[in-house]
Scaffold this motif. Structure first.
Motif, PDB file in Angstrom:
ATOM      1  N   TYR A 127      13.074   3.308   5.483  1.00 13.56           N
ATOM      2  CA  TYR A 127      12.692   4.223   6.562  1.00 13.56           C
ATOM      3  C   TYR A 127      11.379   4.936   6.232  1.00 13.56           C
ATOM      4  O   TYR A 127      10.515   5.097   7.100  1.00 13.56           O
ATOM      5  CB  TYR A 127      13.815   5.248   6.799  1.00 13.56           C
ATOM      6  N   GLU A 128      11.218   5.337   4.972  1.00  8.36           N
ATOM      7  CA  GLU A 128       9.981   6.010   4.554  1.00  8.36           C
ATOM      8  C   GLU A 128       8.786   5.062   4.641  1.00  8.36           C
ATOM      9  O   GLU A 128       7.685   5.486   5.005  1.00  8.36           O
ATOM     10  CB  GLU A 128      10.101   6.520   3.116  1.00  8.36           C
ATOM     11  N   ILE A 129       9.012   3.795   4.319  1.00  9.98           N
ATOM     12  CA  ILE A 129       7.934   2.801   4.415  1.00  9.98           C
ATOM     13  C   ILE A 129       7.492   2.677   5.871  1.00  9.98           C
ATOM     14  O   ILE A 129       6.298   2.700   6.176  1.00  9.98           O
ATOM     15  CB  ILE A 129       8.386   1.430   3.857  1.00  9.98           C
ATOM     16  N   ILE A 130       8.458   2.574   6.774  1.00  6.99           N
ATOM     17  CA  ILE A 130       8.147   2.474   8.206  1.00  6.99           C
ATOM     18  C   ILE A 130       7.351   3.697   8.657  1.00  6.99           C
ATOM     19  O   ILE A 130       6.323   3.575   9.331  1.00  6.99           O
ATOM     20  CB  ILE A 130       9.444   2.315   9.035  1.00  6.99           C
TER      21      ILE A 130
ATOM     22  N   GLU B 101       0.834  -1.203   0.000  1.00  2.40           N
ATOM     23  CA  GLU B 101       0.000   0.000   0.000  1.00  2.40           C
ATOM     24  C   GLU B 101       0.870   1.255   0.000  1.00  2.40           C
ATOM     25  O   GLU B 101       0.625   2.205  -0.746  1.00  2.40           O
ATOM     26  CB  GLU B 101      -0.927  -0.002   1.215  1.00  2.40           C
ATOM     27  N   ALA B 102       1.911   1.265   0.832  1.00  7.96           N
ATOM     28  CA  ALA B 102       2.809   2.424   0.892  1.00  7.96           C
ATOM     29  C   ALA B 102       3.501   2.631  -0.455  1.00  7.96           C
ATOM     30  O   ALA B 102       3.557   3.755  -0.966  1.00  7.96           O
ATOM     31  CB  ALA B 102       3.837   2.224   2.005  1.00  7.96           C
ATOM     32  N   LEU B 103       3.999   1.554  -1.033  1.00  9.67           N
ATOM     33  CA  LEU B 103       4.727   1.661  -2.295  1.00  9.67           C
ATOM     34  C   LEU B 103       3.803   1.931  -3.474  1.00  9.67           C
ATOM     35  O   LEU B 103       4.256   2.392  -4.521  1.00  9.67           O
ATOM     36  CB  LEU B 103       5.553   0.398  -2.544  1.00  9.67           C
ATOM     37  N   ASN B 104       2.527   1.650  -3.306  1.00  7.96           N
ATOM     38  CA  ASN B 104       1.564   1.942  -4.364  1.00  7.96           C
ATOM     39  C   ASN B 104       1.451   3.457  -4.562  1.00  7.96           C
ATOM     40  O   ASN B 104       1.121   3.922  -5.642  1.00  7.96           O
ATOM     41  CB  ASN B 104       0.207   1.326  -4.024  1.00  7.96           C
ATOM     42  N   ASP B 105       1.730   4.210  -3.495  1.00  8.05           N
ATOM     43  CA  ASP B 105       1.695   5.671  -3.588  1.00  8.05           C
ATOM     44  C   ASP B 105       2.928   6.215  -4.308  1.00  8.05           C
ATOM     45  O   ASP B 105       2.821   7.093  -5.143  1.00  8.05           O
ATOM     46  CB  ASP B 105       1.605   6.297  -2.193  1.00  8.05           C
ATOM     47  N   LYS B 106       4.104   5.671  -3.942  1.00 11.04           N
ATOM     48  CA  LYS B 106       5.352   6.134  -4.559  1.00 11.04           C
ATOM     49  C   LYS B 106       6.496   5.226  -4.120  1.00 11.04           C
ATOM     50  O   LYS B 106       6.404   4.567  -3.081  1.00 11.04           O
ATOM     51  CB  LYS B 106       5.658   7.575  -4.166  1.00 11.04           C
ATOM     52  N   PRO B 107       7.600   5.196  -4.886  1.00 11.77           N
ATOM     53  CA  PRO B 107       8.789   4.456  -4.446  1.00 11.77           C
ATOM     54  C   PRO B 107       9.324   5.067  -3.148  1.00 11.77           C
ATOM     55  O   PRO B 107       9.243   6.284  -2.959  1.00 11.77           O
ATOM     56  CB  PRO B 107       9.777   4.652  -5.599  1.00 11.77           C
TER      57      PRO B 107
ATOM     58  N   TYR C 123      12.697   1.125  -2.874  1.00  8.73           N
ATOM     59  CA  TYR C 123      11.802   0.018  -3.208  1.00  8.73           C
ATOM     60  C   TYR C 123      10.670   0.537  -4.091  1.00  8.73           C
ATOM     61  O   TYR C 123      10.088   1.589  -3.820  1.00  8.73           O
ATOM     62  CB  TYR C 123      11.269  -0.625  -1.930  1.00  8.73           C
ATOM     63  N   ILE C 124      10.385  -0.233  -5.148  1.00  2.60           N
ATOM     64  CA  ILE C 124       9.405   0.174  -6.145  1.00  2.60           C
ATOM     65  C   ILE C 124       8.435  -0.982  -6.383  1.00  2.60           C
ATOM     66  O   ILE C 124       8.864  -2.119  -6.617  1.00  2.60           O
ATOM     67  CB  ILE C 124      10.101   0.544  -7.473  1.00  2.60           C
ATOM     68  N   ILE C 125       7.145  -0.693  -6.351  1.00  5.16           N
ATOM     69  CA  ILE C 125       6.144  -1.727  -6.607  1.00  5.16           C
ATOM     70  C   ILE C 125       6.120  -2.034  -8.117  1.00  5.16           C
ATOM     71  O   ILE C 125       6.265  -1.138  -8.937  1.00  5.16           O
ATOM     72  CB  ILE C 125       4.752  -1.289  -6.082  1.00  5.16           C
TER      73      ILE C 125
END
Length: 149
Positions: A29-32, A19-25, A74-76
């Motif tokens: 740390y940003e994912i957390i 879900e987080a990566l669906n918004d942007k790479p 990380y990129i979806i």
């Protein structure tokens, strides 16, 4: 029969990462931080729980990783987007088709919020008492559900 909570957590964390990566790479740390923000600070995955799930997502082709300035981003992937949309639909179906289940989950979330709101006022003894109450409740629910077999 006990539920495998670690597996459940990883499945939920997988959904939250996608879900987080669906918004942007993002960097790890940003994912957390994105997940922590979604839960208003109540839940924050540790790096120790995040990285194994990221590795699994990479191996399954749901995300890719690129190095930029010695940092991993990380990129979806399309496969990851498809899996995310499928999981999101399944979750939505669970909550819309079973009103009683949704009520139970809401109650559990409310308990978490109550404890969170009082976290600075609770003593170690208070935490222990609350933990004992929750354990008793959990055991009663498990006993009830085991009788359904």
């Amino acid at each position: 029969m006990k539920m495998n909570l670690e597996r459940l957590r990883k499945g939920t964390l997988k959904l939250l990462i996608l879900e987080a990566l669906n918004d942007k790479p993002m960097h790890a740390y940003e994912i957390i931080k994105s997940i922590e923000k979604k839960f208003h600070g109540i839940y924050k995955p540790s790096p120790g729980s995040l990285y194994p799930v990221l590795k699994q997502l990479i191996e399954s082709g749901m995300i890719t990783v690129e190095e930029k300035d010695d940092k991993k981003i990380y990129i979806i992937t399309d496969k990851g987007k498809e899996a995310f949309n499928k999981m999101k639909t399944e979750m939505k179906n669970v909550f819309t088709k079973n009103n009683q289940y949704r009520k139970l989950v809401n109650q559990l979330f409310e308990i978490g919020l109550i404890i969170y709101n009082f976290r600075d006022k609770l003593s170690e003894e208070d935490y222990e008492k609350i933990n004992n109450i929750i354990n008793e409740c959990k055991n009663e629910i498990e006993d009830l559900l085991n009788k359904l077999k």
